[in-house]
Design a protein around this motif. Structure first.
Motif, mmCIF file in Angstrom:
data_model
loop_
_atom_site.group_PDB
_atom_site.id
_atom_site.type_symbol
_atom_site.label_atom_id
_atom_site.label_comp_id
_atom_site.label_asym_id
_atom_site.label_seq_id
_atom_site.Cartn_x
_atom_site.Cartn_y
_atom_site.Cartn_z
ATOM 1 N N PRO A 62 0.690 -1.223 -0.230
ATOM 2 C CA PRO A 62 -0.013 -0.090 0.104
ATOM 3 C C PRO A 62 0.710 1.384 -0.084
ATOM 4 N N ARG A 63 1.944 1.133 0.209
ATOM 5 C CA ARG A 63 2.975 2.302 0.309
ATOM 6 C C ARG A 63 3.625 2.726 -1.173
ATOM 7 N N CYS A 64 4.118 1.740 -1.622
ATOM 8 C CA CYS A 64 4.869 1.669 -2.953
ATOM 9 C C CYS A 64 3.881 1.598 -4.081
ATOM 10 N N GLY A 65 3.035 0.540 -4.130
ATOM 11 C CA GLY A 65 2.093 -0.120 -5.191
ATOM 12 C C GLY A 65 2.827 -1.165 -5.837
ATOM 13 N N SER A 66 3.647 -1.804 -5.384
ATOM 14 C CA SER A 66 4.558 -2.822 -6.118
ATOM 15 C C SER A 66 3.638 -4.352 -5.915
ATOM 16 N N THR A 67 3.751 -5.029 -6.913
ATOM 17 C CA THR A 67 2.889 -6.399 -6.538
ATOM 18 C C THR A 67 3.772 -7.141 -5.838
ATOM 19 N N VAL A 68 3.600 -7.728 -4.518
ATOM 20 C CA VAL A 68 4.368 -8.735 -3.955
ATOM 21 C C VAL A 68 4.323 -10.116 -4.146
ATOM 22 N N PHE A 69 2.903 -10.469 -4.074
ATOM 23 C CA PHE A 69 2.486 -11.762 -4.172
ATOM 24 C C PHE A 69 1.098 -12.016 -4.842
ATOM 25 N N TRP A 70 0.650 -13.206 -5.082
ATOM 26 C CA TRP A 70 -0.635 -13.378 -5.662
ATOM 27 C C TRP A 70 -0.852 -14.767 -5.314
ATOM 28 N N GLU A 71 -2.275 -15.011 -5.359
ATOM 29 C CA GLU A 71 -2.783 -16.220 -5.045
ATOM 30 C C GLU A 71 -3.603 -16.490 -6.366
ATOM 31 N N ALA A 72 -3.567 -17.921 -6.636
ATOM 32 C CA ALA A 72 -4.343 -18.190 -7.882
ATOM 33 C C ALA A 72 -5.376 -19.350 -7.298
ATOM 34 N N ALA A 73 -6.733 -19.203 -7.478
ATOM 35 C CA ALA A 73 -7.487 -20.030 -7.330
ATOM 36 C C ALA A 73 -7.454 -21.611 -7.790
ATOM 37 N N ARG A 74 -6.943 -21.428 -9.044
ATOM 38 C CA ARG A 74 -6.475 -22.833 -9.769
ATOM 39 C C ARG A 74 -5.451 -23.450 -9.171
ATOM 40 N N LYS A 75 -4.429 -22.893 -8.209
ATOM 41 C CA LYS A 75 -3.617 -23.404 -7.312
ATOM 42 C C LYS A 75 -3.763 -23.110 -6.157
ATOM 43 N N PRO A 76 -4.581 -23.570 -5.103
ATOM 44 C CA PRO A 76 -4.867 -22.832 -3.879
ATOM 45 C C PRO A 76 -3.654 -23.420 -2.992
ATOM 46 N N GLU A 77 -2.765 -24.553 -3.296
ATOM 47 C CA GLU A 77 -1.675 -24.799 -2.313
ATOM 48 C C GLU A 77 -0.292 -24.030 -2.608
ATOM 49 N N MET A 78 -0.477 -23.020 -3.614
ATOM 50 C CA MET A 78 0.809 -22.344 -3.750
ATOM 51 C C MET A 78 0.615 -20.952 -3.652
ATOM 52 N N ILE A 79 1.534 -20.182 -3.550
ATOM 53 C CA ILE A 79 1.789 -18.464 -3.292
ATOM 54 C C ILE A 79 2.692 -18.144 -4.395
ATOM 55 N N ALA A 80 2.428 -17.101 -5.151
ATOM 56 C CA ALA A 80 3.283 -16.798 -6.081
ATOM 57 C C ALA A 80 3.859 -15.660 -5.595
ATOM 58 N N VAL A 81 5.296 -15.272 -5.708
ATOM 59 C CA VAL A 81 6.017 -14.185 -5.253
ATOM 60 C C VAL A 81 6.473 -13.629 -6.289
ATOM 61 N N ALA A 82 6.665 -12.251 -6.414
ATOM 62 C CA ALA A 82 7.224 -11.713 -7.460
ATOM 63 C C ALA A 82 8.717 -11.586 -7.273
ATOM 64 N N VAL A 83 9.425 -12.169 -8.318
ATOM 65 C CA VAL A 83 11.036 -12.502 -8.054
ATOM 66 C C VAL A 83 11.720 -11.162 -7.533
ATOM 67 N N GLY A 84 11.225 -9.898 -8.242
ATOM 68 C CA GLY A 84 11.803 -8.736 -7.832
ATOM 69 C C GLY A 84 11.932 -8.026 -6.349
ATOM 70 N N ALA A 85 10.905 -8.818 -5.674
ATOM 71 C CA ALA A 85 10.447 -8.413 -4.159
ATOM 72 C C ALA A 85 11.757 -8.953 -3.240
ATOM 73 N N PHE A 86 12.368 -9.955 -4.075
ATOM 74 C CA PHE A 86 13.508 -10.636 -3.154
ATOM 75 C C PHE A 86 14.801 -9.863 -3.477
ATOM 76 N N ALA A 87 14.698 -8.914 -4.382
ATOM 77 C CA ALA A 87 16.002 -8.028 -4.541
ATOM 78 C C ALA A 87 17.356 -8.789 -4.481
#
Length: 112
Positions: A62-87
């Motif tokens: 909410p501070r910078c607007g970057s996408t950090v992670f997402w959840e796909a209903a098709r794969k509820p067992e996984m969480i996708a994390v933006a690789v750029g967030a790891f720097a």
């Protein structure tokens, strides 16, 4: 956010939605099993329907607007994390590309 262990998959996506979401020519996600991810802090969520027909919920800082992670209903067992967030320039390279039909012709991406 804390992710334990290595990602199950690192994927490069050329879809139009990832292009819009990142403001670039593609997005790169690291997929982790849900139990290996600890989410903390505030996030703003946006839900949209993927090409598959399943919902995808994207979580933004909410501070910078970057996408950090997402959840796909098709794969509820996984969480996708933006690789750029790891720097981390030593983060594992993508092992898969998807939606290559939307790849910008001048983009050449080596995949591990």
């Amino acid at each position: 956010m804390i992710c334990r262990g290595e990602p199950a998959l690192v994927s490069l996506c050329h879809c139009r939605e990832c292009q819009r979401r990142t403001g670039s020519t593609y997005g790169i996600a690291a997929f982790f099993p849900r139990p290996e991810v600890k989410i903390s802090g505030a996030a703003t969520a946006y839900c949209r329907q993927a090409d598959s027909g399943f919902d995808v919920t994207l979580h933004f800082c909410p501070r910078c607007g970057s996408t950090v992670f997402w959840e796909a209903a098709r794969k509820p067992e996984m969480i996708a994390v933006a690789v750029g967030a790891f720097a981390d320039p030593e983060f594992p390279a993508p092992g898969k590309q998807v939606y290559s039909q939307h790849r910008h012709l001048w983009v050449a991406v080596p995949v591990a």
